[in-house]
Design a protein around this motif. Structure first.
Motif, mmCIF file in Angstrom:
data_model
loop_
_atom_site.group_PDB
_atom_site.id
_atom_site.type_symbol
_atom_site.label_atom_id
_atom_site.label_comp_id
_atom_site.label_asym_id
_atom_site.label_seq_id
_atom_site.Cartn_x
_atom_site.Cartn_y
_atom_site.Cartn_z
ATOM 1 N N PHE A 4 0.842 -1.206 0.000
ATOM 2 C CA PHE A 4 0.000 0.000 0.000
ATOM 3 C C PHE A 4 0.875 1.254 0.000
ATOM 4 O O PHE A 4 1.910 1.272 0.663
ATOM 5 N N ASP A 5 0.444 2.304 -0.671
ATOM 6 C CA ASP A 5 1.165 3.573 -0.536
ATOM 7 C C ASP A 5 0.680 4.270 0.741
ATOM 8 O O ASP A 5 -0.179 3.734 1.454
ATOM 9 N N VAL A 8 -3.276 4.975 1.113
ATOM 10 C CA VAL A 8 -4.101 3.778 1.288
ATOM 11 C C VAL A 8 -3.797 3.127 2.646
ATOM 12 O O VAL A 8 -4.708 2.686 3.350
ATOM 13 N N ALA A 11 -5.657 4.994 5.280
ATOM 14 C CA ALA A 11 -7.077 4.634 5.286
ATOM 15 C C ALA A 11 -7.266 3.266 5.927
ATOM 16 O O ALA A 11 -8.172 3.063 6.734
ATOM 17 N N ASN B 71 -7.983 0.062 -3.714
ATOM 18 C CA ASN B 71 -8.115 0.163 -2.259
ATOM 19 C C ASN B 71 -8.233 1.587 -1.707
ATOM 20 O O ASN B 71 -8.408 1.762 -0.501
ATOM 21 N N SER B 72 -8.150 2.608 -2.580
ATOM 22 C CA SER B 72 -8.336 3.979 -2.087
ATOM 23 C C SER B 72 -9.757 4.144 -1.543
ATOM 24 O O SER B 72 -10.029 5.031 -0.740
ATOM 25 N N LEU B 74 -11.010 2.465 0.619
ATOM 26 C CA LEU B 74 -11.027 2.190 2.065
ATOM 27 C C LEU B 74 -11.268 3.466 2.882
ATOM 28 O O LEU B 74 -11.687 3.395 4.030
ATOM 29 N N TRP B 75 -11.029 4.622 2.263
ATOM 30 C CA TRP B 75 -11.365 5.878 2.963
ATOM 31 C C TRP B 75 -12.854 5.929 3.289
ATOM 32 O O TRP B 75 -13.258 6.466 4.314
ATOM 33 N N ASN B 256 -3.248 -0.321 -5.287
ATOM 34 C CA ASN B 256 -2.795 -0.161 -3.897
ATOM 35 C C ASN B 256 -2.411 1.282 -3.597
ATOM 36 O O ASN B 256 -1.817 1.572 -2.571
ATOM 37 N N LYS B 257 -2.698 2.182 -4.541
ATOM 38 C CA LYS B 257 -2.232 3.569 -4.368
ATOM 39 C C LYS B 257 -3.391 4.554 -4.420
ATOM 40 O O LYS B 257 -4.385 4.324 -5.103
ATOM 41 N N MET B 258 -3.192 5.684 -3.739
ATOM 42 C CA MET B 258 -4.151 6.779 -3.863
ATOM 43 C C MET B 258 -3.940 7.442 -5.218
ATOM 44 O O MET B 258 -2.816 7.489 -5.718
#
Lengths: 55, 546
Positions: A4-5, A8, A11, B71-72, B74-75, B256-258
């Protein structure tokens, strides 16, 4: 989760943290805050009696 | 369909019927029918809140969006839990419960109306619910019915008819008690299905870290390398590669990144998805009313624990599984990503369940989805019915009327209206598909400042609340109709009048209506309240003190 970056990851961990916070808060306060219950029940009983009478 | 499956379906329907009947048996007066007697068990309250909040669209729709954008999302889960559960239950729940009790409020519009001593506010609230909730309900109804007709191979109209009859029966008979009992059963099924789904997905991908690690490989192989040198115009509009290219252009760089800070994608994920849904939940009439169904703060405290775990198991799991489906397809479907394999965003989750999971699980998951639709719908029907019965007919007519009967009548009218919409629009026109976000944005902008101010600020005035609700309504409607890149385009009014999808251009059109309308409605609320006459001390005493 290593891939993950930062955004993420943040979050993800905030999600885990908030869930734990909910669990902790719920567990610690499991039996707190019930003092006013009796009074309410009494009020309902009166309300119910009134309704029954009206019927 | 085998014998066992038939037996399970019949057992499920029988159990739902029994819980509806239980609600009916335990409903003795209007308080029981409208707000479950103010004495609901915390487990039932928390699961009912969660199951009402999470519809099929949240699982299938947002799960598919997670397969697309990663996965962004997830916010949103973080907001769902921290704002939608923790802040809502810990800070808003008890004041709402107490004030609702003191004012003898039975619906959300009635709560606001009595707090500000204004029939206009109650009527306005009811009209907003009656205008926009049927669209939201039709959206959920269409989603649920399409799923049933696909799985059971039955006609859409027939499935819609049977599905609505079942929900109608227990909502009308059991009132909010029946709704909440069945919600709790449905929430439990949803929870079990989601937990199995998470473990099965990680298991298929060789472990947690391995699974997430594979997403970077899949992004490079199916998006970065093949699409970087292709322009959007060369791709089929709306197709899988088109959507992935679009996400790249919007600033996404991997699952996996914003997305890049303040890019179109970032504004979409943060303002539309995270704020729009995550904050919008605080002013949802069908959820706020749940706080008035418990008898003390203790029940709310207990519900925090249950609700927090329930929500992470819903949106948390479906977003992660949605994103990870890319890795699964890449490994087991000839190196393709999720959209390439399933064909469209809305098809990813059903396709993934049917191809990646064993058949028995697909059956359980079907139940979870039907449950998600039924629990959301039953609450919508109940809320709309109470808006007609309690907030409209009873308020307007001067006579002392039987609330329960009128509400039952209201529920029938609104169910017929919503089901007619679902019959008329089974092709899912844009307005229905966007109905959830439209309803969330409108509710937050219209109700949230007046609701929060009503709970915590004695200086809030009737005029302040009225102006704030009107400003919220006008600004959010304007933004939805004429600016936001999704709604304005799909509603089509801007194009019809001005010849362009949006009156503005640039990144601003990616900003959600709520982000613009809510602050303006809040500012209007504060300024007008400061400028107008304070509310009567006696009235405030009644609102705030036992």
């Amino acid at each position: 989760m290593g891939s993950f970056d930062f955004g993420v990851s943040l979050a993800f961990w905030l999600t885990i943290f908030s869930t734990l916070l909910c669990v902790y808060y719920g567990a610690v306060n499991w039996n707190k805050g019930s003092a006013e219950k009796e009074k309410n029940v009494e009020h309902w009983a009166q309300e119910e009696d009134k309704i029954d009478e009206e019927l | 369909m085998g014998m066992v499956e038939n037996i399970i379906i019949i057992a499920y329907l029988a159990f739902v019927g029994y819980l509806g009947f239980l609600g009916y048996k335990k409903t003795k007066n209007k308080t029981d029918y409208l707000i479950a007697g103010r004495d609901t068990h915390p487990f039932i309250m928390a699961l009912s809140y969660g199951a009402t909040f999470i519809s099929t669209a949240a699982i299938v729709g947002f799960g598919g969006v997670a397969a697309w954008l990663g996965n962004s999302l997830l916010w949103l889960t973080f907001f769902n839990i921290f704002v939608g559960i923790f802040i809502a239950f810990v800070f808003l729940g008890n004041p709402t419960r107490k004030m609702g009790y003191r004012l003898d409020a039975h619906t959300f519009p009635e709560f606001l109306g009595k707090r500000y001593d204004s029939k206009f506010i109650q009527l306005f609230g009811a009209i907003i619910i009656l205008l926009f909730m049927p669209l939201y309900a039709a959206g959920v109804l269409i989603g649920g019915t399409q799923f049933i007709s696909l799985y059971f191979h039955v006609d859409y109209d027939m499935a819609l008819f049977v599905f609505s009859i079942i929900i109608t029966a227990y909502v009308i008979a059991g009132g909010l008690k029946g709704v909440m009992f069945t919600d709790a059963l449905q929430g439990t099924i949803m929870f079990v299905a989601m937990v199995i789904l998470l473990f099965a997905t990680f298991n298929a991908l060789g472990g947690v870290n391995e699974a997430f690690g594979k997403l970077d490989v899949v992004w490079n192989a199916t998006v970065l390398e093949p699409l970087s040198n292709i322009s959007l115009k060369e791709l089929k509009p709306g197709g899988p590669d088109f959507m992935m290219k679009l996400s790249q252009l919007w600033g996404f760089e991997g699952w996996n990144k914003m997305p890049q800070f303040l890019s179109e994608g970032w504004l979409f994920v943060i303002t539309s998805i995270t704020f729009g849904v995550g904050i919008g939940v605080l002013a949802q009439p069908q959820l706020v009313v749940r706080f008035m169904t418990v008898s003390s703060k203790r029940e709310l405290n207990r519900a925090v624990l249950i609700g927090g775990i329930f929500i992470i198991a819903m949106t948390g799991i479906i977003f992660i599984v949605g994103a990870l489906s890319n890795a699964w397809y890449y490994e087991f479907n000839e190196g393709k990503n999720a959209l390439q394999s399933a064909g469209a965003i809305g098809k990813v989750i059903p396709h993934f369940i049917n191809t990646a999971m064993p058949k028995w699980f697909a059956f359980i998951f079907l139940f979870a989805l039907i449950s998600a639709a039924m629990s959301t719908l039953s609450s919508q029907f109940h809320t709309m019915g109470t808006a007609v019965g309690r907030d409209l007919i009873e308020l307007v007519s001067k006579k002392d009327m039987n609330s329960t009967m009128i509400t039952r009548l209201g529920i029938v009218i609104m169910i017929i209206f919503s089901v007619s919409l679902a019959y008329a629009f089974d092709e899912q026109p844009a307005i229905i598909a966007r109905s959830t976000s439209i309803f969330f944005a409108l509710c937050a902008a219209i109700f949230l400042p007046a609701f929060l101010g009503g709970l915590f600020w004695k200086g809030a005035t009737q005029t302040g609340a009225k102006i704030s609700m009107i400003v919220g309504f006008l600004v959010s409607s304007f933004w939805l109709l004429f600016v936001h890149f999704k709604e304005a385009k799909e509603l089509g009014l801007a194009k019809a009048i001005f010849g362009s999808h949006s009156l503005l251009s640039g990144k601003i059109i990616f900003v959600d209506a709520l982000v613009i309308a809510l602050p303006l409605s809040a500012i209007a609320f504060i300024i007008v309240s400061k400028m107008t006459q304070k509310m009567d001390e006696k009235h405030l005493e009644k609102c705030f003190n036992d």
